[in-house]
Design a protein around this motif. Sequence first.
Motif, PDB file in Angstrom:
ATOM      1  N   LEU A 209     -17.286  -0.303  25.049  1.00 56.37           N
ATOM      2  CA  LEU A 209     -16.011  -0.005  25.313  1.00 56.37           C
ATOM      3  C   LEU A 209     -15.375   0.549  23.925  1.00 56.37           C
ATOM      4  CD1 LEU A 209     -15.222  -2.290  28.172  1.00 56.37           C
ATOM      5  CD2 LEU A 209     -15.371   0.097  28.260  1.00 56.37           C
ATOM      6  N   SER A 210     -16.015  -0.329  22.682  1.00 59.34           N
ATOM      7  CA  SER A 210     -15.399  -0.390  21.545  1.00 59.34           C
ATOM      8  C   SER A 210     -15.641   0.895  21.133  1.00 59.34           C
ATOM      9  CB  SER A 210     -15.658  -1.488  20.688  1.00 59.34           C
ATOM     10  OG  SER A 210     -16.935  -1.323  20.349  1.00 59.34           O
ATOM     11  N   THR A 211     -16.508   1.826  21.440  1.00 57.34           N
ATOM     12  CA  THR A 211     -16.733   2.862  20.703  1.00 57.34           C
ATOM     13  C   THR A 211     -15.847   4.350  21.126  1.00 57.34           C
ATOM     14  OG1 THR A 211     -18.635   3.691  22.535  1.00 57.34           O
ATOM     15  CG2 THR A 211     -19.319   2.160  20.530  1.00 57.34           C
ATOM     16  N   GLU A 212     -15.133   4.081  22.334  1.00 50.63           N
ATOM     17  CA  GLU A 212     -14.355   5.053  22.776  1.00 50.63           C
ATOM     18  C   GLU A 212     -13.184   5.291  21.838  1.00 50.63           C
ATOM     19  OE1 GLU A 212     -15.286   6.988  25.008  1.00 50.63           O
ATOM     20  OE2 GLU A 212     -16.666   6.171  25.979  1.00 50.63           O
ATOM     21  N   ASP A 213     -12.754   6.357  21.707  1.00 50.10           N
ATOM     22  CA  ASP A 213     -11.707   6.790  20.745  1.00 50.10           C
ATOM     23  C   ASP A 213     -10.410   6.458  21.573  1.00 50.10           C
ATOM     24  OD1 ASP A 213     -10.239   7.456  18.232  1.00 50.10           O
ATOM     25  OD2 ASP A 213      -9.882   9.387  19.465  1.00 50.10           O
ATOM     26  N   ARG A 214     -10.189   7.215  22.670  1.00 54.96           N
ATOM     27  CA  ARG A 214      -9.146   7.077  23.422  1.00 54.96           C
ATOM     28  C   ARG A 214      -9.336   6.368  25.126  1.00 54.96           C
ATOM     29  NH1 ARG A 214      -5.497  12.604  22.825  1.00 54.96           N
ATOM     30  NH2 ARG A 214      -3.982  11.251  22.177  1.00 54.96           N
ATOM     31  N   LEU A 215      -8.721   5.234  25.193  1.00 55.19           N
ATOM     32  CA  LEU A 215      -9.090   4.691  26.417  1.00 55.19           C
ATOM     33  C   LEU A 215      -7.540   4.405  27.463  1.00 55.19           C
ATOM     34  CD1 LEU A 215     -11.149   1.628  25.665  1.00 55.19           C
ATOM     35  CD2 LEU A 215     -11.908   3.814  26.913  1.00 55.19           C
ATOM     36  N   ALA A 216      -7.576   4.536  28.542  1.00 58.89           N
ATOM     37  CA  ALA A 216      -6.454   4.646  29.434  1.00 58.89           C
ATOM     38  C   ALA A 216      -6.824   3.387  30.275  1.00 58.89           C
ATOM     39  CB  ALA A 216      -6.301   5.658  30.302  1.00 58.89           C
ATOM     40  N   ILE A 217      -6.130   2.190  30.282  1.00 54.49           N
ATOM     41  CA  ILE A 217      -6.548   0.968  31.061  1.00 54.49           C
ATOM     42  C   ILE A 217      -5.656   0.994  32.192  1.00 54.49           C
ATOM     43  CG2 ILE A 217      -6.478  -1.490  30.815  1.00 54.49           C
ATOM     44  CD1 ILE A 217      -6.396  -0.921  27.621  1.00 54.49           C
ATOM     45  N   VAL A 218      -6.346   1.030  33.411  1.00 53.71           N
ATOM     46  CA  VAL A 218      -5.640   1.243  34.695  1.00 53.71           C
ATOM     47  C   VAL A 218      -5.693  -0.083  35.427  1.00 53.71           C
ATOM     48  CG1 VAL A 218      -5.569   2.718  36.952  1.00 53.71           C
ATOM     49  CG2 VAL A 218      -6.785   3.581  34.772  1.00 53.71           C
ATOM     50  N   LEU A 219      -4.473  -0.470  35.605  1.00 56.10           N
ATOM     51  CA  LEU A 219      -4.157  -1.750  36.358  1.00 56.10           C
ATOM     52  C   LEU A 219      -3.599  -1.436  37.762  1.00 56.10           C
ATOM     53  CD1 LEU A 219      -2.307  -3.015  33.304  1.00 56.10           C
ATOM     54  CD2 LEU A 219      -4.407  -4.043  34.075  1.00 56.10           C
ATOM     55  N   GLY A 220      -4.063  -2.226  38.815  1.00 54.99           N
ATOM     56  CA  GLY A 220      -3.770  -2.053  40.025  1.00 54.99           C
ATOM     57  C   GLY A 220      -2.725  -3.126  40.774  1.00 54.99           C
ATOM     58  N   THR A 221      -2.431  -2.740  42.092  1.00 53.35           N
ATOM     59  CA  THR A 221      -1.266  -3.683  42.719  1.00 53.35           C
ATOM     60  C   THR A 221      -1.783  -5.175  42.781  1.00 53.35           C
ATOM     61  OG1 THR A 221      -2.488  -3.433  44.908  1.00 53.35           O
ATOM     62  CG2 THR A 221      -1.139  -1.640  44.124  1.00 53.35           C
ATOM     63  N   GLU A 222      -0.802  -5.971  42.889  1.00 52.73           N
ATOM     64  CA  GLU A 222      -0.602  -7.366  42.969  1.00 52.73           C
ATOM     65  C   GLU A 222      -1.503  -7.716  44.174  1.00 52.73           C
ATOM     66  OE1 GLU A 222       3.003  -6.118  41.397  1.00 52.73           O
ATOM     67  OE2 GLU A 222       2.165  -5.260  43.091  1.00 52.73           O
ATOM     68  N   GLY A 223      -1.608  -7.297  45.222  1.00 62.86           N
ATOM     69  CA  GLY A 223      -2.332  -7.811  46.341  1.00 62.86           C
ATOM     70  C   GLY A 223      -3.898  -7.104  46.320  1.00 62.86           C
ATOM     71  N   GLY A 225      -5.191  -4.588  44.523  1.00 60.12           N
ATOM     72  CA  GLY A 225      -5.902  -4.234  43.361  1.00 60.12           C
ATOM     73  C   GLY A 225      -6.088  -2.656  43.389  1.00 60.12           C
ATOM     74  N   LEU A 226      -6.865  -2.109  42.646  1.00 63.34           N
ATOM     75  CA  LEU A 226      -6.788  -0.641  42.757  1.00 63.34           C
ATOM     76  C   LEU A 226      -7.489  -0.048  43.958  1.00 63.34           C
ATOM     77  CD1 LEU A 226      -7.983   0.022  38.947  1.00 63.34           C
ATOM     78  CD2 LEU A 226      -5.914   0.767  39.797  1.00 63.34           C
ATOM     79  N   ALA A 227      -7.033   1.056  44.117  1.00 65.10           N
ATOM     80  CA  ALA A 227      -7.501   1.866  45.278  1.00 65.10           C
ATOM     81  C   ALA A 227      -8.882   2.150  45.131  1.00 65.10           C
ATOM     82  CB  ALA A 227      -6.876   2.975  46.074  1.00 65.10           C
ATOM     83  N   ASP A 228      -9.806   2.564  46.164  1.00 67.71           N
ATOM     84  CA  ASP A 228     -11.130   2.824  45.912  1.00 67.71           C
ATOM     85  C   ASP A 228     -11.018   4.216  45.187  1.00 67.71           C
ATOM     86  OD1 ASP A 228     -12.492   0.567  46.985  1.00 67.71           O
ATOM     87  OD2 ASP A 228     -12.532   1.662  49.175  1.00 67.71           O
TER      88      ASP A 228
END
Length: 265
Positions: A209-223, A225-228
């Motif tokens: 992960l540290s080798t990637e220049d641009r990362l988008a960290i995706v966070l899901g819902t409280e109950g 989490g992220l949809a499939d």
Amino acid sequence: MIINVESLTYPGLEVFGSLTEAQLRNRLEPDKGLFIAESPKVIRVALDSGYTPTAMLCEGRHIEGDAADIIARCPDMTVYTGSRELLASLTGYKLTRGVLCAMRRPAPRPVAEVLAYARRVAVIDGVVDTTNIGAIFRSAAALGIDAVLLTPTSCDPLNRRAVRVSMGSVFLVPWTWLEGGYSELHSYGFKTVAMALRHDSVAIDDSILSTEDRLAIVLGTEGDGLADGAIKGADYVVRIPMHNNVDSLNVAAASAIAFWELRCR
């Protein structure tokens, strides 16, 4: 102009009492939208960030106290003042540090503008709790996240409580709404990191992960989490290792860990 009010029906007070968050936002006429900043500290951050005040609601004791510098700084702003009890009756809650300020809502920024110089961004997908939104923004500002994108199903960052919990951090980090889906992030050169506890996920401290220049960290819902769909379309699925049979962390707590661990080094 300072106006001492003794009635909840005084013209101009509706912005602080009777208007809902949806009415303040005014989607039909975005250029007339407003939001409420609460407490002198948060109001100062907003002013320093270029936001325009329209009116202030202030307990009398703060006119020459905590709010004095704000009033001096905004000589054209109308200031409504009254007793603590009256103002609490108007708003439905006790004012934090006795001061509210109505401010003009800025026009939504284009995604391209927000991402232009970003290398680490947070994507908030379907998070609706105002406290969590505020806490995520505060961590984003503190831990070096360059921008925040929100799906339309997420809570408005300029919600009064979200602004207060963030301590004004919503004014410090560029943000906008992500209407085009995650494929839009790929078009700007970002790899997506879906935060999810899956058997095929990698640990958050994985060196790849540290080798990637641009990362988008995706966070899901409280109950749930992220949809499939969001997880399947991600470049990486990342987990925070858990102990003591704890199944997961609150999304705001998880965001702080992710922002720190995945920061640019």
